[in-house]
Design an enzyme around this catalytic site. Structure first.
Site, short mmCIF file in Angstrom:
data_model
loop_
_atom_site.label_atom_id
_atom_site.label_comp_id
_atom_site.label_asym_id
_atom_site.label_seq_id
_atom_site.Cartn_x
_atom_site.Cartn_y
_atom_site.Cartn_z
N CYS A 242 4.28 8.21 -4.82
CA CYS A 242 2.98 7.90 -5.41
C CYS A 242 3.03 6.58 -6.17
CB CYS A 242 2.50 9.01 -6.32
SG CYS A 242 0.76 8.81 -6.78
N CYS B 94 -3.68 6.55 -1.20
CA CYS B 94 -3.30 6.33 -2.60
C CYS B 94 -4.55 6.41 -3.46
CB CYS B 94 -2.63 4.97 -2.75
SG CYS B 94 -1.89 4.70 -4.36
#
Length: 403
Positions: free
Chosen positions: A163, A346
């Site tokens: 992430c 994302c």
């Protein structure tokens, strides 16, 4: 030497990747799927950013591992410690050895806290926290909530991390909170990233630059924090190109650790390190088929794979499709049909109301799931998707092999 237990498909890791692949295989009527996973708990980690920003609770992100284990899978409640792909065997921490016809390697990523000098000793106290750990995300919110003036530093390390948007997201959530409290002008905010720009896609970076400017954040590109002096409350930051060092004081520090493949993967014949490649040691796979480049009955997906995509749960969702199709092909001696294009998503929250959803492939070409919304700008519906839609999809569809 204990007699090896044999399984047709052996999966290392009961996280997002392992559970998703197992569920999909069982839906295709595989009858001998085993998962090696030592943990009692399963976490929806993408929500930890919102926990650290005061927008969610840690309890929302945690469930019993038993509750997500697919019905029909054999749960081997231990940790893998070594693999011998020439002998088709995996050894676990309890000494038991398991044989396989096909192996799926999905142990997740290792957080190397110690690679930032001084970080381990100060985590969770004196204003230093990280959303990369379940127990620390609530501390992040505590430190942000209690900061009314001074200096805030948000860091991102060099190298692949899971992430990759998380290091900047918490900076925006903190600034949004401080603005709503009327204290943002009293806080000097720094965001330290190793990349040339805040995001790899120029159109998205342009809009994030506007967010950063609006909050008054000082962005340090091409840089990373190398050490933390908790006694003096300062960090040492290095410019990666010039090699020059500067120091920043801090009252609150959100630190993101360097990350790599688990050490036992690095030491195995499956690793890129084994052939003198990437020192981070990820499982050496073809980036499209997810098949190991030297062992055709081994696949890897998720954070421990060497594919150069952004390490996100959304990437796993697409990778799992390719892995399951290709396992079936190896099983029946057919050419591999499954291919993965590097898709990653994302979700970048820019405030407590808005989010930018960056979706792209290996070539950084945009792959928007919702083309009616401009994919390079923040939107309110995306924030609602992050808070409510994506967790629901994760627990109820993805982990059950339905999405």
């Amino acid at each position: 030497m204990p007699t090896p237990h044999k399984h047709e498909v052996l999966i290392i890791g009961g996280g997002t990747a392992g559970i998703t692949v197992a569920a999909r295989l069982l839906r295709k009527h595989y009858t001998d799927v085993a998962i090696i996973e030592p943990s009692d708990k399963h976490y929806y980690q993408p929500l930890w950013t919102l926990v650290g920003g005061g927008q969610a609770t840690a309890a929302e992100t945690e469930r019993a591992e038993a509750s997500v284990m697919p019905r029909g899978a054999t749960w081997i409640k231990s940790a893998a410690t070594s693999v011998d792909p020439d002998a088709n065997q995996v050894t676990c921490a309890d000494g038991a050895t398991y044989s396989y016809d096909l192996l799926v390697v999905a142990p997740g990523i290792q957080l190397d806290w110690e690679r930032t000098e001084g970080l381990t000793d100060t985590l969770g106290k004196d204003g230093v926290s990280s959303n990369y750990r379940f127990d620390l995300a609530p501390r992040t919110w505590e430190f942000i909530r209690n900061t009314r003036s001074g200096t805030a530093v948000f860091t991102m390390p060099s190298g692949p991390i899971k992430c990759a948007g998380a290091p900047q997201k918490i900076a925006y959530l903190a600034c949004d909170h401080w603005r709503r409290q009327g204290v943002l002008d009293d806080i000097d905010v720094h965001l330290v990233v190793p990349t040339p720009r805040i995001f790899g896609i120029p159109a998205i970076a342009d809009n994030l630059d506007k967010v950063i400017a609006d909050y008054g954040i000082q962005l340090h590109t091409g840089s990373e924090v190398r050490s933390i002096d908790s006694a003096a409350r300062k960090v040492t930051m290095i410019n990666l190109a010039a090699g020059t060092e500067t120091t920043l004081p801090y009252d609150v520090l959100h630190a993101v650790p360097h990350q790599s493949a688990p050490d036992w993967i690095k030491a195995s014949p499956l690793s890129t390190s084994h052939v003198g490649g990437d020192a981070n040691g990820y499982v050496d796979i073809d980036k499209h088929t997810m098949q190991h480049v030297r062992y055709p009955n081994v696949f890897a997906l998720g954070d421990a794979g060497s594919s150069p995509n952004s390490k996100t749960g959304a990437a796993i969702r697409k990778q799992a499709l390719a892995v399951v199709d290709n396992i079936g092909a190896v099983r029946s001696g057919r050419p591999l049909p499954g291919t993965y294009d590097g898709y990653a998503s994302c979700p970048i929250v820019t405030s407590s109301r808005d989010m930018l959803l960056a979706e792209f492939d290996y070539d950084f070409a945009l792959k928007p799931s919702f083309p009616l919304l401009d994919p390079v700008k923040p939107h309110r519906p995306y924030w609602l998707l992050k808070k409510y839609g994506l967790p629901a999809m994760y627990w109820n569809l993805m982990l059950k092999g339905l999405a």
